[in-house]
Design an enzyme around this catalytic site. Structure first.
Site, PDB file in Angstrom:
ATOM      1  N   GLY A 267       0.973  -1.190   0.155  1.00 28.52           N
ATOM      2  CA  GLY A 267       0.051  -0.031   0.141  1.00 28.52           C
ATOM      3  C   GLY A 267       0.816   1.111   0.041  1.00 28.52           C
ATOM      4  N   ASP A 268       0.631   2.129   0.987  1.00 26.33           N
ATOM      5  CA  ASP A 268       1.203   3.376   1.050  1.00 26.33           C
ATOM      6  C   ASP A 268       2.584   3.075   2.107  1.00 26.33           C
ATOM      7  OD1 ASP A 268      -0.595   3.214   2.839  1.00 26.33           O
ATOM      8  OD2 ASP A 268      -0.416   5.405   3.268  1.00 26.33           O
ATOM      9  N   GLU A 269       3.015   1.916   2.750  1.00 26.69           N
ATOM     10  CA  GLU A 269       4.075   1.784   3.497  1.00 26.69           C
ATOM     11  C   GLU A 269       5.100   1.537   2.802  1.00 26.69           C
ATOM     12  OE1 GLU A 269       1.448   0.213   7.585  1.00 26.69           O
ATOM     13  OE2 GLU A 269       2.711  -1.207   6.398  1.00 26.69           O
TER      14      GLU A 269
END
Length: 301
Positions: A216-218
């Site tokens: 994801g956005d990690e």
């Protein structure tokens, strides 16, 4: 002008070493530099200083027999192409290829022509495998390493910790308010933000660090040789200064927009904050969400 090819030969039979060198030296198209080693240990020491073009190994040496020799060499070979030498057992040669060797040669049938072909094939196959492996372990959107690459690399860092007590840190990054960015501007803009954040993480990095898109956005960074909280804090604040910023980009409607991006960061040190790699990532994740709780949601305008 002749091409220089450096070969490391693992062989403990002096007659076979002499014959091998005679065969390679008979090839006028290349200049072969052959360095022989009688043991895996001596081979490993040399690989720490000089990397050859390929390895040629006899599967049966005094300290190791059969496929175990190949397994031992694979652990230290740094993904170098390997040609195995075996007696008259082609089945053993085929098994060696399944274990990662690029080619095999029967000792009684080695000639200048067959060796030259095997060397060329092994080098080409190694390059192809490396390219395919790179595709398999890279995240297509950000061009960072992916989760599969992280799992493999973490094993290496952990092995160094167990063997040499080399501490390392895991640092997790999460973009604050990323869902709001996607909701307001669409996933196209969100993808661009991910790419730009990834680019900054990749550009401002130590050569020894490993950075990947965790999901994801990690993003996740493994930083070796981090032994205390002060060093970890310094790395975290350095990354925060690099990433937290106003990002200017074009929307899908071709309008110039500015997105105020900030990240939540959490880190942990192996041996200090965690007793296993799994606990290390969990501790970093916990600290990241604690940091996120202290941040306001990213603004878009």
């Amino acid at each position: 002008m002749k091409t220089d090819i450096t070969i490391y030969l693992l062989e403990d039979n002096s007659d076979d070493i002499y014959l091998f060198k005679q065969i390679v030296n008979a090839d006028d198209s290349c200049r072969y530099i052959t360095v022989d080693f009688a043991s895996v240990t001596s081979l490993q020491k040399s690989l720490e200083y000089i990397i050859p073009d390929l390895l040629v190994i006899d599967l049966n040496i005094s300290e190791s027999l059969g496929l175990q020799t190949l397994k031992d060499v694979k652990e230290i070979s740094q993904d170098l192409p390997i040609i195995v030498l075996t007696g008259s057992d082609e089945t053993l040669g085929l098994q060696a290829i399944k274990l990662g060797a690029q080619d095999y040669l029967l000792k009684d049938e080695v000639s200048t022509h067959s060796l030259k072909r095997a060397i060329s094939y092994a080098r080409e196959r190694s390059v192809l495998y490396a390219a395919l492996e790179e595709l398999a372990i890279k995240d297509k959107l950000t061009d960072l390493y992916n989760r599969a690459a992280f799992d493999h690399r973490l094993e290496n860092f952990e092995a160094d910790y167990v063997r040499y007590q080399r501490s390392y840190a895991a640092i997790l990054f999460d973009i604050n308010g990323f869902k709001l960015i996607n909701d307001n501007y669409g996933h196209g803009v969100g993808d661009i933000i991910l790419q730009q954040v990834a680019h900054r993480l990749k550009m401002f990095n130590r050569a020894s660090d490993f950075i990947c898109r965790f999901g994801g956005d990690e993003f996740l960074l493994i930083a070796p040789s981090v032994t205390c909280a002060e060093s970890l804090t310094e790395i975290i604040e350095n990354k925060r200064a690099i990433i937290d910023d106003k990002y200017a980009l074009k929307s899908p409607d071709n309008e110039l927009i500015t997105v105020d991006v900030s990240i939540a960061i959490g880190g942990a040190i192996r041996g200090l904050d965690a007793k296993s790699p799994y606990d290390l990532v969990q501790a970093a994740d916990k600290n990241m969400y604690a940091d996120k709780g202290n941040k306001s949601i990213s603004k878009c305008w």
